[in-house]
Design an enzyme around this catalytic site. Structure first.
Site, PDB file in Angstrom:
ATOM      1  N   ILE A 152       4.453  -4.351  -5.415  1.00 29.68           N
ATOM      2  CA  ILE A 152       4.507  -4.615  -3.974  1.00 29.68           C
ATOM      3  C   ILE A 152       3.281  -5.406  -3.536  1.00 29.68           C
ATOM      4  CG2 ILE A 152       4.539  -3.567  -1.678  1.00 29.68           C
ATOM      5  CD1 ILE A 152       5.980  -1.150  -3.021  1.00 29.68           C
ATOM      6  N   ARG A 188       2.083   5.629   1.800  1.00 27.33           N
ATOM      7  CA  ARG A 188       2.171   7.072   1.984  1.00 27.33           C
ATOM      8  C   ARG A 188       1.411   7.492   3.230  1.00 27.33           C
ATOM      9  NH1 ARG A 188       5.793   6.746  -0.951  1.00 27.33           N
ATOM     10  NH2 ARG A 188       6.233   7.843  -2.915  1.00 27.33           N
ATOM     11  N   GLU A 203       8.744  13.381   9.165  1.00 23.13           N
ATOM     12  CA  GLU A 203       9.792  12.392   9.386  1.00 23.13           C
ATOM     13  C   GLU A 203      11.122  13.092   9.673  1.00 23.13           C
ATOM     14  OE1 GLU A 203       9.841   9.717   6.047  1.00 23.13           O
ATOM     15  OE2 GLU A 203       7.905   8.833   6.573  1.00 23.13           O
ATOM     16  N   GLY A 239      11.212   0.603   4.327  1.00 25.98           N
ATOM     17  CA  GLY A 239      10.677  -0.423   3.444  1.00 25.98           C
ATOM     18  C   GLY A 239      11.627  -0.816   2.327  1.00 25.98           C
ATOM     19  N   HIS A 255      10.679   4.481   7.909  1.00 24.76           N
ATOM     20  CA  HIS A 255      10.714   4.568   6.448  1.00 24.76           C
ATOM     21  C   HIS A 255      11.856   3.714   5.891  1.00 24.76           C
ATOM     22  CE1 HIS A 255       8.944   7.314   3.185  1.00 24.76           C
ATOM     23  NE2 HIS A 255       9.381   6.202   2.623  1.00 24.76           N
TER      24      HIS A 255
END
Length: 311
Positions: free
Chosen positions: A155, A234, A263, A283, A281
């Site tokens: 990434i 994170r 979450e 991604g 969340h």
């Protein structure tokens, strides 16, 4: 019939056709409530009798592993393992497999999107227009700015390549310093230097061992005034109270994040702060990433369970 537990939110909300590969291999699929992370009580009721587990980022406690009486392998549809009690899994001889690099482009592209959203104040402009106003914020350009990356795995490397091509001066810290090329300026730095020099800092690393956040009050005090912090890795990497204070005091221009300690976050929590740019969340939640990660995780799980059957 042997059972496999499937828990990633992206797979329970809208089960993809790739899951049929598990059924065709003779496994019964077990699902928690769709579209959200299962809690410990739900996992305790689902995991007994399962020989395999296609897992997401839900927290897995030692109690859950203890209840997994037949479990032989856990296959993640990503790469992070900090939600798993690795010591207990190793003690039980349960294999843990990762879908290396499957969602790297999706996460990297969201990271760059969050950088641009913070630089141009896109969420604030959008909200103002929808409220009947006409806000015109003077933004900033990524070209010529220093982008600092903490972690250069798949990434981080993609973020480095794209932002350098956009004209940013990219610096990075990674203990392994992988070899790769960018089209623009790129240099390795020590961790402290990244935080001191960069106007935009993006996190692409696991949390430090021991449970302490990487971004605390001391680290924030070393960052450049009005810098931007991006976190698609994170939630445990940051101390929320310290980041909130830095936003309140104007020392941090924006915190753009795809990950939260809870979450979904509760209304009025840290995610609601005006200086926070929040996504849910997502991604790796693209058609391409979900497909690649699912196929890889399923292949890993089938290989592991086949080996167990042969053995």
């Amino acid at each position: 019939m042997d059972r496999i537990l499937v828990t990633p939110r992206s797979l329970t909300l809208d089960p993809p056709p790739e899951l049929q590969l598990l059924a065709e291999a003779g496994f019964e699929l077990v699902f928690p409530p769709a579209g959200r992370q299962p809690n410990e009580a739900e996992l305790l009721g689902l995991v007994p009798g399962c020989v395999g587990w296609l897992a997401g980022v839900e927290a897995v406690s030692p109690r859950v592993v203890e209840a997994a009486d037949r479990l032989r392998a856990i296959s993640r549809n990503g790469v992070g393992l900090d939600n798993l009690p690795m010591r207990e899994l190793e003690r039980r001889g349960i294999r843990v497999l990762k879908a290396e690099g499957a969602n790297s482009i999706g996460v990297a592209e969201l990271t760059i999107g969050l950088m641009l959203a913070a630089l141009r104040r896109i969420p604030a402009a959008d909200s103002g227009i929808k409220a009947g106003e006409w806000p015109r914020y003077r933004g900033a350009e990524i070209a010529g700015r220093t982008v600092g990356l903490v972690g250069c795995g798949a990434i981080g490397r993609h973020v480095a390549s794209v932002t350098s091509a956009m004209g940013a001066n990219v610096i990075a810290y990674d203990p392994f310093r992988p070899d790769f090329e960018t089209s623009g300026p790129f240099d390795w730095r020590e961790l402290d230097d990244v935080f001191r020099e960069a106007a935009i800092i993006s996190l692409h690393c696991p949390p430090p061992p021991g449970g302490q956040p990487l971004i605390d009050a001391r680290r924030l005090s070393e960052m450049r005034p009005r810098s931007i912090l991006v976190n698609t890795a994170r939630a445990a990497l940051i101390d929320e109270d310290s980041v909130r204070t830095a936003l309140d005091e104007g020392r941090l221009a924006a915190y753009a994040t795809d990950v939260f300690a809870e979450e979904p976050p509760r209304p009025g929590s840290f995610a609601s702060h005006s200086g926070v740019i929040a996504t849910s969340h997502i991604g790796g939640f693209t058609e391409e990433s979900v497909g690649k990660a699912t196929r890889m995780a399923i292949a890993n799980l089938l290989d592991a369970l086949s080996a167990e059957r042969v053995g």
